[in-house]
Enzyme design. Structure first.
Site, mmCIF file in Angstrom:
data_model
loop_
_atom_site.group_PDB
_atom_site.id
_atom_site.type_symbol
_atom_site.label_atom_id
_atom_site.label_comp_id
_atom_site.label_asym_id
_atom_site.label_seq_id
_atom_site.Cartn_x
_atom_site.Cartn_y
_atom_site.Cartn_z
ATOM 1 N N ASP A 82 0.848 -1.198 0.000
ATOM 2 C CA ASP A 82 0.000 0.000 0.000
ATOM 3 C C ASP A 82 0.888 1.254 0.000
ATOM 4 O OD1 ASP A 82 -2.403 1.428 0.204
ATOM 5 O OD2 ASP A 82 -2.340 1.431 2.401
ATOM 6 N N ASP A 254 -8.516 1.017 6.522
ATOM 7 C CA ASP A 254 -7.524 0.860 7.583
ATOM 8 C C ASP A 254 -8.051 1.446 8.896
ATOM 9 O OD1 ASP A 254 -5.343 0.576 9.170
ATOM 10 O OD2 ASP A 254 -4.011 1.878 8.042
HETATM 11 P P1 13P Z 1 -8.771 4.965 5.721
HETATM 12 O O1 13P Z 1 -7.884 5.830 6.529
HETATM 13 O O2 13P Z 1 -10.030 5.661 5.339
HETATM 14 O O3 13P Z 1 -9.043 3.643 6.358
HETATM 15 O O4 13P Z 1 -8.005 4.655 4.323
HETATM 16 C C1 13P Z 1 -7.075 3.608 4.241
HETATM 17 C C2 13P Z 1 -6.308 3.632 2.978
HETATM 18 O O5 13P Z 1 -6.616 4.310 2.016
HETATM 19 C C3 13P Z 1 -5.135 2.765 2.897
HETATM 20 O O6 13P Z 1 -4.413 2.959 1.725
HETATM 21 O O1 G3H Z 2 -3.443 4.916 3.701
HETATM 22 C C1 G3H Z 2 -2.625 4.486 4.488
HETATM 23 C C2 G3H Z 2 -2.880 3.535 5.548
HETATM 24 O O2 G3H Z 2 -3.871 3.972 6.419
HETATM 25 C C3 G3H Z 2 -1.600 3.153 6.192
HETATM 26 O O3 G3H Z 2 -1.249 3.971 7.249
HETATM 27 O O4 G3H Z 2 1.193 4.438 6.949
HETATM 28 O O5 G3H Z 2 0.102 4.591 9.207
HETATM 29 O O6 G3H Z 2 0.473 2.366 8.125
HETATM 30 P P1 G3H Z 2 0.230 3.848 7.930
HETATM 31 ZN ZN ZN Z 3 -4.505 4.968 0.964
#
Ligand code: 13P
Ligand code: G3H
Ligand code: ZN
Length: 307
Positions: A82, A254
């Site tokens: 991601d 997330d």
């Molecule tokens: P949220 O913060 O809305 O859960 O989005 C997660 C996300 O886009 C991870 O890439």
């Molecule tokens: O969009 C991103 C996710 O919510 C990941 O968040 O970088 O804190 O793991 P993080």
């Molecule tokens: Zn994202």
């Protein structure tokens, strides 16, 4: 079943008008909660790892936990990077067994975004790995990629971007944002823009980031048991459902996982201040993740029974 790539998953999702959930994972309990939810709902799954998650847990731990999860599963499951911040991290994850990576060049100038995306696509496709890219800017902060202001995706630029880079799916900005505080005023998404994009790029899988709905039951539970997450608001679930029927094949979640776990753990400690056994508070937290993900699969994404 071994890890799969998203190709056939997204083709089916596009045709049948649903989205596959892409859930962020950081530890064993989160992976287990999501896998159990997928099994209970017979749903395809994408488990995704941010640069921050990789730093926290370690890539080997995550990959081995996923291997363990797959030993007990016959679901189609994708392991995805991601918000890959650069070519090097995408390469490391491709070499390490991920079946899909995101290169996030959305903070770069158009031509620079194209250049880095093309480089990742070239490396990934030679190894049979899927590439998601991003055009437009989605508000919020991830580990290594920060955007301060949302810039909605331009449909014509999106078409040009996909043609020139060869990326397999595209994350677009239509009003979603990362984190728990998404709207001050009305919660809305730019559906006319989404419609234009799907018209000029028919059958092309789109991705929606920042798609937590921030369930108020978790917000209230956090706050009731000592938390301070007042004013947190997410994307209404009916808007996500509509996007899932309109060319969006992958929906990223997330924040809702974080809220579900944290609400459960706060409640547990408020009710059992004497407890210090991690198993007794992580077990209900894992159940909370499972319950939340089952709800998303069935009532928001529409992918129950599609495995
Ligand atoms: P949220 O913060 O809305 O859960 O989005 C997660 C996300 O886009 C991870 O890439
Ligand atoms: O969009 C991103 C996710 O919510 C990941 O968040 O970088 O804190 O793991 P993080
Ligand atoms: Zn994202």
């Amino acid at each position: 079943m071994p890890l799969t790539d998203p190709k056939s998953m997204f083709e089916k999702a596009y045709k049948e008008g649903y989205a596959v959930g892409a859930f962020n994972v950081n530890n064993m309990e989160i992976i287990q909660g999501i896998m159990e939810a997928g099994a209970a709902e017979k749903a395809p799954l994408i488990l995704q790892v941010s640069a921050g998650a990789r730093k926290y847990a370690g890539q080997n731990y995550i990959v081995k936990l996923m291997e363990a999860a797959l030993l007990e599963s016959d679901l189609p499951v994708v392991l995805h990077l991601d918000h890959g911040p650069d070519f090097e991290l995408c390469k490391t994850c491709i070499d390490g067994g991920f079946t899909s990576v995101m290169i996030d060049g959305s903070h770069l100038h158009f031509e620079d975004n194209i250049a880095v995306t093309k480089k990742v696509v070239h490396y990934a496709h030679e190894r049979g790995v899927w590439v998601e890219a991003e055009l437009g800017r989605i508000e919020g902060v991830e580990d290594d990629v920060a955007a301060e202001k949302t810039i909605y995706t331009d449909p014509d630029q999106a078409k040009e971007f996909v043609e020139r880079t060869g990326c397999d799916s595209l994350a677009i900005a239509i009003g979603t944002s990362h984190g728990a505080y998404k709207f001050k005023g009305d919660a809305k998404l730019d559906f006319p823009r989404l419609e234009t994009i799907t018209k000029i790029m028919p059958d092309y899988p789109l991705v929606l980031h920042g798609s937590s709905s921030v369930p108020q039951e978790f917000v209230e539970m956090c706050n009731k048991y000592g938390g301070q997450v007042g004013g947190a608001r997410g994307i209404p679930e009916d808007l996500l459902r509509k996007a899932a029927t309109s060319g969006v094949c992958k929906i990223n979640i997330d924040t809702d996982i974080r809220l579900a776990m944290t609400a459960s753990i706060r409640k547990h400690f408020a009710e059992h201040p004497e407890d210090f056994d991690p198993r007794t508070y992580l077990k209900p937290a894992r159940e909370a993740v499972k319950g939340m993900v089952r709800h998303k699969i069935r009532n928001v994404l529409g992918c129950a029974g599609k495995a």
